[in-house]
Every structure is written in C-alpha cells, then in structure tokens.
Design a protein around this motif. Structure first.
Motif, PDB file in Angstrom:
ATOM      1  N   PRO A  18       6.502  13.260  23.926  1.00  0.00           N
ATOM      2  CA  PRO A  18       6.907  12.520  22.723  1.00  0.00           C
ATOM      3  C   PRO A  18       6.190  12.996  21.467  1.00  0.00           C
ATOM      4  CG  PRO A  18       6.661  11.002  24.546  1.00  0.00           C
ATOM      5  CD  PRO A  18       6.139  12.333  25.023  1.00  0.00           C
ATOM      6  N   ARG A  19       4.891  13.335  21.580  1.00  0.00           N
ATOM      7  CA  ARG A  19       4.175  13.807  20.398  1.00  0.00           C
ATOM      8  C   ARG A  19       4.720  15.158  19.926  1.00  0.00           C
ATOM      9  NH1 ARG A  19      -0.840  13.770  17.683  1.00  0.00           N
ATOM     10  NH2 ARG A  19      -0.584  15.391  16.099  1.00  0.00           N
ATOM     11  N   ALA A  20       5.121  16.026  20.846  1.00  0.00           N
ATOM     12  CA  ALA A  20       5.706  17.304  20.452  1.00  0.00           C
ATOM     13  C   ALA A  20       6.981  17.083  19.643  1.00  0.00           C
ATOM     14  CB  ALA A  20       5.989  18.157  21.685  1.00  0.00           C
ATOM     15  N   SER A  21       7.799  16.159  20.090  1.00  0.00           N
ATOM     16  CA  SER A  21       8.999  15.809  19.337  1.00  0.00           C
ATOM     17  C   SER A  21       8.635  15.230  17.976  1.00  0.00           C
ATOM     18  CB  SER A  21       9.838  14.808  20.137  1.00  0.00           C
ATOM     19  OG  SER A  21      10.966  14.387  19.406  1.00  0.00           O
ATOM     20  N   ASP A  22       7.641  14.348  17.958  1.00  0.00           N
ATOM     21  CA  ASP A  22       7.198  13.746  16.697  1.00  0.00           C
ATOM     22  C   ASP A  22       6.714  14.799  15.713  1.00  0.00           C
ATOM     23  OD1 ASP A  22       7.768  11.242  17.685  1.00  0.00           O
ATOM     24  OD2 ASP A  22       5.687  10.717  18.143  1.00  0.00           O
ATOM     25  N   ASN A  23       6.031  15.827  16.213  1.00  0.00           N
ATOM     26  CA  ASN A  23       5.531  16.871  15.328  1.00  0.00           C
ATOM     27  C   ASN A  23       6.667  17.549  14.572  1.00  0.00           C
ATOM     28  OD1 ASN A  23       2.856  16.461  16.070  1.00  0.00           O
ATOM     29  ND2 ASN A  23       2.874  18.054  17.634  1.00  0.00           N
ATOM     30  N   PHE A  24       7.722  17.905  15.289  1.00  0.00           N
ATOM     31  CA  PHE A  24       8.853  18.556  14.624  1.00  0.00           C
ATOM     32  C   PHE A  24       9.538  17.605  13.652  1.00  0.00           C
ATOM     33  CE2 PHE A  24       8.672  22.025  17.732  1.00  0.00           C
ATOM     34  CZ  PHE A  24       8.982  23.097  16.906  1.00  0.00           C
ATOM     35  N   ARG A  25       9.730  16.362  14.058  1.00  0.00           N
ATOM     36  CA  ARG A  25      10.410  15.414  13.166  1.00  0.00           C
ATOM     37  C   ARG A  25       9.561  15.104  11.934  1.00  0.00           C
ATOM     38  NH1 ARG A  25      12.224  12.300  16.661  1.00  0.00           N
ATOM     39  NH2 ARG A  25      14.332  13.133  16.542  1.00  0.00           N
ATOM     40  N   PHE A  26       8.254  14.973  12.127  1.00  0.00           N
ATOM     41  CA  PHE A  26       7.375  14.645  11.004  1.00  0.00           C
ATOM     42  C   PHE A  26       7.412  15.741   9.950  1.00  0.00           C
ATOM     43  CE2 PHE A  26       3.262  15.048   8.906  1.00  0.00           C
ATOM     44  CZ  PHE A  26       3.116  13.782   8.361  1.00  0.00           C
ATOM     45  N   PHE A  27       7.258  16.999  10.366  1.00  0.00           N
ATOM     46  CA  PHE A  27       7.223  18.071   9.381  1.00  0.00           C
ATOM     47  C   PHE A  27       8.610  18.438   8.870  1.00  0.00           C
ATOM     48  CE2 PHE A  27       3.014  18.674  11.336  1.00  0.00           C
ATOM     49  CZ  PHE A  27       2.255  18.623  10.168  1.00  0.00           C
TER      50      PHE A  27
END
Length: 485
Positions: A109-118
């Motif tokens: 989930p954090r890997a997905s969040d990283n892409f969405r955040f940036f």
C-alpha cells in the motif's frame, strides 16, 4: 492483466525486458526456506550504459510533457499496484522474509501511495518569485535534472524503491534504478506495471545486480547527474567519495541507532504496545526502529519485566502463516551478522534477558534464517552494541535518572535518524524533541508518517531530505530569472 513472479528476472531497459549483456545471473533465495527460487541478473557497466542511453533518448519528450500527462501515467501505476496487491505482497514476502500480512498492510500500500502522492504533488509544485519593489522581479524556474540514479535497500524493497522513483519521474527526470540484489522481485514486477500503465520506453530503466559492479557503475557514470541512495553508512561513504568530486547532487539516507526515550509519566499501555512494534517490526530491519530503549529509573524494573514477557510471545515463524508475528532475516549473510552482534554483546558484558539464539522451525521453513527477538541490558552508551547499527531483532535497555541524562544517552550515538519520546508532559515533549539530535522525532507514537514532511537524519544517518517538496526540489535544478522593470 495479471503479473507473476518469474523463475528468471530480467533487466528492464528502453521499455523492454532483456538479459544482462554478459549473460550472468545470481541466485535469489527465499530466506524463510533457504532455497533458491529464482535468478536475478548480475549486471555491470555495459548494462548501465544501455540504460543511460535509453534514458537520455527518452528525456526530451518526458521532461517537456505536461504535468497532466505525467500525472495520469503515475496515478495509473498506483492503481495497478493496488489491483495486484496480493501478487506484489507474496513476491515481497518470498524475497524478504517478512510476514505476508505485513507486506499486505504496509509495504505494498505504501508503494502505491508513493506514486499517487507524487503524481498529485507535481500538479501543485510551484516556484517562487521575489519583487525588488520598483526595480525588478525575480522568479525561479525549476527544471528536471536529466538522467538520475536511484539505488534502494532490501528491508522495505518496493516501499523505498518507489519512494525514490516516483518523485524523480514526477519532476520530469528519466531514471536508471537498481534495487537490492537480495530482494529484486517486486522491482521486476513494477516494470510490468509500468508497461501496462503506458510509461514511455526509456523513462524508467531498472538494472539488477550487486553493488560493486552495477551500483558503482551507476554512481560513477558521467551521464547520471544525481544519486538518491538508501542503505548502509559504509556504502554511503563510498558513493559520496565517487559522486562528490563529479559534482553530482546527492541524497543519502543511511543508518540509524534510534533512541526510544520513556519517561515515567507516559501513557503506559500505549507506550508498551507501540514499543513492541517499534523494536521488532520487520524483524527490526527498519532504519527507524527504536533499538536503544532508554527508561526512567523509577519505572525501569516494571518496564523490563512486562516488556520481556510481551516480547516472549513474538514467536518467529513461517511468514505465510497469518499468526506469525516475526518472519525470517533477509539473508544468510545478514543472519550471521546479527548473531555475531549478539555474541559481541555477550563479550562486552551484556546480559541477554531474552532471545539471542537462532530459531529452527519445522516443516517448510526448517532451513530458513530466523532469530529470536533479543533484549540486552547492562551495556553502557559507548559499547559497540549501543553505538553500531545491528539492523535486526535486537534491542538494548538503559536507565536514566534525569532528563539531562536521557538526552546525553540519546545523543551518544554517531547516528541521528529518528527518536521516540514518551511523556504526557507537553512542555517536556517540546523541550526534549528540540534537543535530541535526530531528523525525525515521534512523540507518543511511532512510524506515523505524513508524506509531505521532510525525511532524513543528522550525523552519520545521511545527507539531504526526502519526501514532499524536498524530494521534488532535489530532483530539479533551480534557475533564477531577474527582469528589470
């Protein structure tokens, strides 16, 4: 379209999967079983050169693409990671040894969040202007650097890999990236996701291999203008020695030996619950883990007794079993290192209150690399055990009488990445937080992360900051334009 972990991982260069130029591969071992389950490329400077060539070819179009265009692709990558959560999580657990429930809950989930955040952040990234009253106006342009190198570690493989790649791509750079050769699988699967998302060929290139040949070639290549690295302090020094004379931009997130400062007026139940987590999450293989537990003298014996009993229940076991609280150590090499550090603690006069031995599970994991959660007391702040990063399921206990002594113990380390402070006294919390020499301070919590905040450490814990605008600024070059009125 589903993704699947292959028996043989390939490099990803110019939008295509390819063998390493010399045809050499390394074994990829499942640490929970000790068995080779795939092969990963043993790449060198020839493969890195091909990746740089592909990135340079792709850079003009990607760097001038609209933020909306880049947003759509990066956000699509985030969506596809979420869609393939189970496959990514299983690959991460088989590679790293961490419990499957942890991979599903945190890492992927954090890997997905990283892409969405940036992806979202680049839509709001703005530059500054400065008025010189009636004389002139100054404004800042921020341009992507060009081809950048991203090198990530084995403890949070996809989590930290994407933490670097996502802002680099969002800012308009093209990337040559190397995951740890110990945990390469989810980086390979990310390439399949990038293809499905429509990321243009050459924008992201992933080259697999060891540090001495592949990683060093990335750092030394004159066409790679910036290096973002997470890993050991030793490796960080080597990277700086090569890259600094070439005037490359450097972001180095290195080791930690983090203090967990517990005052007598803490919220006891919350403190105990969180300290268990901050000590042994991911088998202690997180740079943010609190490995030096500092406890006010008046509650020290109570803490020690309860903490030992609660840690006793953290049985290491098969990472695929949902009841396993602890998984395997990432590799045989690191397994031996951690056991060596425990032996050193004994030699230094430390008392092993709990653990300290290898675990030999039955069945599927009989040959895996498991170590009991270990608690050590009786060592001073200058001991090697309290000064050197162990990066495993090992913590030490020390007591303090006063706030001043707590600060001396907390700041005794050459590292300065993170610290946790437990107190209900808000004035003390602010005062101690300001005085601890660490880049990240948690008060009455741990690993509560806001991706907008700067991430990084003091002293031997690194150079630069990641996260939020700090990451987008790192991956761009500022240019001042002054126009006389």
């Amino acid at each position: 379209m589903k993704i699947a972990a292959p028996k043989q991982i390939l490099n990803y260069i110019g939008g295509e999967f390819c063998d390493p130029e010399k045809g050499q591969f390394m074994d990829n071992v499942n640490p929970a079983t000790g068995e080779v389950y795939s092969q990963t490329p043993d790449s060198d400077e020839e493969d890195v050169q091909l990746a740089v060539d592909a990135a340079q070819k792709a850079f003009p179009a990607w760097s001038t693409a609209t933020p909306e265009f880049r947003f759509k692709i990066l956000n699509r990558i985030a969506e596809l990671i979420e869609t393939n959560l189970d496959d990514f999580a299983l690959a991460e657990t088989n590679d790293n040894g961490k419990p499957l429930w942890l991979s599903k809950k945190v890492d992927i989930p954090r890997a997905s969040d990283n892409f969405r955040f940036f992806a979202t952040g680049l839509m709001h990234f703005a530059s500054e202007s400065h008025s010189m009253q009636d004389k002139a106006i100054n404004y800042t342009l921020r341009s992507p650097i060009g081809v950048v190198g991203c090198i990530s570690p084995w403890n949070l493989p996809l989590y930290l890999f994407t933490w670097k790649i996502a802002p680099a791509l969002a800012a308009g750079n093209c990337v040559v990236a190397k995951p740890s050769e110990v945990t390469p699988m989810t980086a390979y699967l990310l390439c399949e996701i990038a293809q499905q998302a429509g990321l243009p060929a050459g924008v992201l290139n992933i080259v697999h291999g060891g540090g001495p040949r592949c990683g060093s070639a990335i750092v030394a290549h004159p066409g790679i203008k910036a290096i973002s690295f997470t890993g050991s302090t030793r490796a960080g020094k080597d990277i700086a020695a090569t890259a600094a004379p070439m005037f490359k931009k450097l972001s180095l997130e290195l080791g930690g030996k983090n203090p967990n400062i517990i005052f007598a007026d803490c919220d006891w139940e919350k403190m105990m619950r969180t300290t268990l987590q901050s000590s042994f999450a991911n088998q202690g293989q997180i740079c943010l883990c609190g490995s030096r537990i500092l406890v006010e003298e008046s509650i020290y014996e109570k803490f020690k007794s309860e903490f030992v009993e609660k840690v006793r229940a953290l049985h290491p076991g098969d990472p695929l079993e949902p009841t396993s609280k602890q998984g395997a150590i990432v590799s045989k090499l690191h397994f031996d290192k951690v056991l060596g550090c425990i032996a050193l603690a004994r030699e230094e006069g430390g008392t092993i209150l709990l653990g300290g031995k290898a675990v030999e599970p039955e069945g599927r994991c009989a040959n895996g690399y498991f170590i009991e959660p270990t608690i050590i007391e009786g060592l001073g702040p200058d001991s090697r055990t309290n000064m050197e990063e162990i990066f495993g399921p090992v913590v030490t206990l020390q007591s303090f009488k006063t706030e001043e002594e707590a600060l001396r113990l907390a700041n005794a380390s050459d590292y300065g990445l993170a610290a946790t402070i437990w107190t209900e006294n808000v004035t003390r919390a602010h005062r101690v937080a300001a005085m601890v020499h660490s880049g990240i301070i948690w008060v009455n919590c741990w690993l509560l992360r806001d991706l907008r905040t700067p991430f990084g450490g003091f002293k031997n814990s690194g150079v630069g900051r990641e996260g939020g605008w700090e990451a987008l600024r790192f991956f761009t070059e500022p240019k001042n334009v002054c126009i006389e009125l």
